[in-house]
Design a protein around this motif. Structure first.
Motif, PDB file in Angstrom:
ATOM      1  N   ASN A 295       0.834  -1.200   0.000  1.00 45.73           N
ATOM      2  CA  ASN A 295       0.000   0.000   0.000  1.00 45.73           C
ATOM      3  C   ASN A 295       0.872   1.254   0.000  1.00 45.73           C
ATOM      4  N   VAL A 296       0.913   1.901  -1.153  1.00 44.92           N
ATOM      5  CA  VAL A 296       1.720   3.118  -1.291  1.00 44.92           C
ATOM      6  C   VAL A 296       0.746   4.290  -1.322  1.00 44.92           C
ATOM      7  N   LYS A 297       0.259   4.627  -0.156  1.00 39.46           N
ATOM      8  CA  LYS A 297      -0.760   5.665  -0.037  1.00 39.46           C
ATOM      9  C   LYS A 297      -0.152   6.985   0.448  1.00 39.46           C
ATOM     10  N   LYS A 298      -1.021   7.911   0.800  1.00 37.06           N
ATOM     11  CA  LYS A 298      -0.625   9.286   1.138  1.00 37.06           C
ATOM     12  C   LYS A 298       0.520   9.360   2.143  1.00 37.06           C
ATOM     13  N   LYS A 299       0.404   8.632   3.241  1.00 40.39           N
ATOM     14  CA  LYS A 299       1.406   8.718   4.309  1.00 40.39           C
ATOM     15  C   LYS A 299       2.781   8.282   3.804  1.00 40.39           C
ATOM     16  N   VAL A 300       2.804   7.229   3.002  1.00 41.70           N
ATOM     17  CA  VAL A 300       4.074   6.726   2.463  1.00 41.70           C
ATOM     18  C   VAL A 300       4.663   7.738   1.484  1.00 41.70           C
ATOM     19  N   LEU A 301       3.833   8.277   0.611  1.00 41.19           N
ATOM     20  CA  LEU A 301       4.304   9.221  -0.404  1.00 41.19           C
ATOM     21  C   LEU A 301       4.808  10.525   0.206  1.00 41.19           C
ATOM     22  N   GLU A 302       4.206  10.917   1.302  1.00 42.10           N
ATOM     23  CA  GLU A 302       4.590  12.192   1.921  1.00 42.10           C
ATOM     24  C   GLU A 302       5.761  12.067   2.887  1.00 42.10           C
ATOM     25  N   ASN A 303       6.168  10.841   3.193  1.00 44.10           N
ATOM     26  CA  ASN A 303       7.252  10.664   4.172  1.00 44.10           C
ATOM     27  C   ASN A 303       8.428   9.859   3.629  1.00 44.10           C
ATOM     28  N   THR A 304       8.512   9.777   2.306  1.00 44.73           N
ATOM     29  CA  THR A 304       9.647   9.116   1.676  1.00 44.73           C
ATOM     30  C   THR A 304      10.130   9.993   0.510  1.00 44.73           C
ATOM     31  N   ASN A 305      11.231   9.560  -0.095  1.00 42.33           N
ATOM     32  CA  ASN A 305      11.797  10.321  -1.208  1.00 42.33           C
ATOM     33  C   ASN A 305      11.664   9.545  -2.519  1.00 42.33           C
ATOM     34  N   LEU A 306      10.514   8.882  -2.682  1.00 32.63           N
ATOM     35  CA  LEU A 306      10.311   8.100  -3.897  1.00 32.63           C
ATOM     36  C   LEU A 306      10.231   9.002  -5.123  1.00 32.63           C
ATOM     37  N   LYS A 307      10.877   8.552  -6.202  1.00 34.75           N
ATOM     38  CA  LYS A 307      10.869   9.306  -7.451  1.00 34.75           C
ATOM     39  C   LYS A 307      10.088   8.580  -8.553  1.00 34.75           C
ATOM     40  N   ILE A 308      10.034   7.247  -8.458  1.00 33.26           N
ATOM     41  CA  ILE A 308       9.309   6.425  -9.440  1.00 33.26           C
ATOM     42  C   ILE A 308       8.651   5.259  -8.711  1.00 33.26           C
ATOM     43  N   ILE A 309       7.418   4.948  -9.095  1.00 29.56           N
ATOM     44  CA  ILE A 309       6.718   3.798  -8.514  1.00 29.56           C
ATOM     45  C   ILE A 309       6.275   2.876  -9.644  1.00 29.56           C
ATOM     46  N   GLY A 310       6.603   1.607  -9.504  1.00 27.00           N
ATOM     47  CA  GLY A 310       6.126   0.605 -10.449  1.00 27.00           C
ATOM     48  C   GLY A 310       5.114  -0.275  -9.735  1.00 27.00           C
ATOM     49  N   SER A 311       3.895  -0.313 -10.243  1.00 27.20           N
ATOM     50  CA  SER A 311       2.850  -1.154  -9.662  1.00 27.20           C
ATOM     51  C   SER A 311       2.582  -2.291 -10.649  1.00 27.20           C
ATOM     52  N   ILE A 312       3.016  -3.486 -10.282  1.00 22.94           N
ATOM     53  CA  ILE A 312       2.934  -4.623 -11.204  1.00 22.94           C
ATOM     54  C   ILE A 312       1.518  -5.195 -11.149  1.00 22.94           C
ATOM     55  N   ARG A 313       0.580  -4.408 -11.629  1.00 20.25           N
ATOM     56  CA  ARG A 313      -0.829  -4.777 -11.599  1.00 20.25           C
ATOM     57  C   ARG A 313      -1.516  -4.269 -12.865  1.00 20.25           C
TER      58      ARG A 313
END
Length: 202
Positions: free
Chosen positions: A61-79
């Motif tokens: 689950n890459v939701k709001k809290k994760v996105l706002e508290n990490t430095n992710l630049k790219i997300i791959g959702s294998i779905r």
């Protein structure tokens, strides 16, 4: 950019990813670890502790809290549908989301075809009966009894109803075309081209 992959990848795909990124790729497939990150705090800590900027996942689950508290630049959702990611927040942070719309199309269509054939040929009945105490052939009459019980039918020439001629429904239909079946389709959004391709009626 350093990447964390929690989705299942082949060795070849991992090697290509490492060559493409020219950086460390940490591979922790959920099928091997038997873990999926639903708790945002745990996922945040993992991403930050590893210092990754790319996350390729399947069900985390890459939701709001994760996105706002990490430095992710790219997300791959294998779905087929990246509903495990908060697309609105990711977009606002200019984080691209990569996903695979046709990922399971063939697999699901093949399973559907296998189920159709298994039901038509009563394979479930045969398997259960043959492995039960009921299965005894002492006389020819016993043979006839089971012959009648196991008798299925051919799907060639039958009429097949399909509800929804989307990616999977269309692929199932294409698999069934060689059986010379007639297609009745219910899909208010189906294009005439798709119906024509399978010689279907709506």
């Amino acid at each position: 950019m350093k990447a964390l992959v929690t989705a299942q990848f082949s060795d070849e795909a991992l090697q290509k990813l490492r060559e493409l990124l020219d950086d460390e790729v940490i591979y922790e497939s959920w099928r091997e670890t038997k873990l999926m990150h639903f708790d945002p705090e745990i996922l945040i800590k993992k991403i930050n502790d590893l210092g990754v900027e790319i996350l390729i996942c399947e069900g985390d689950n890459v939701k709001k809290k994760v996105l706002e508290n990490t430095n992710l630049k790219i997300i791959g959702s294998i779905r087929g549908d990246p509903n495990n990611v908060d697309i609105k927040i990711a977009t606002s942070k200019k984080i691209p989301i990569l996903y695979g719309p046709n990922r399971n199309t063939l697999a699901v269509a093949e399973l559907t075809l296998a189920s159709i054939l298994a039901l038509a040929k009563k394979l479930h009945t045969v398997e259960r009966t043959v492995h039960s105490k009921e299965f005894r052939v002492n006389e020819f009459s016993d043979y006839v009894t089971f012959y009648n019980k196991f008798m299925g039918f051919e799907i060639t020439g039958k009429t097949v109803g399909i509800v929804g001629l989307g990616r999977i429904g269309f692929q199932v239909a294409k698999f069934l075309v060689p059986f010379n079946v007639k297609f009745l389709v219910f899909d208010p959004y189906v294009s005439p081209q798709r119906l024509t391709a399978i010689n279907g009626e709506s």
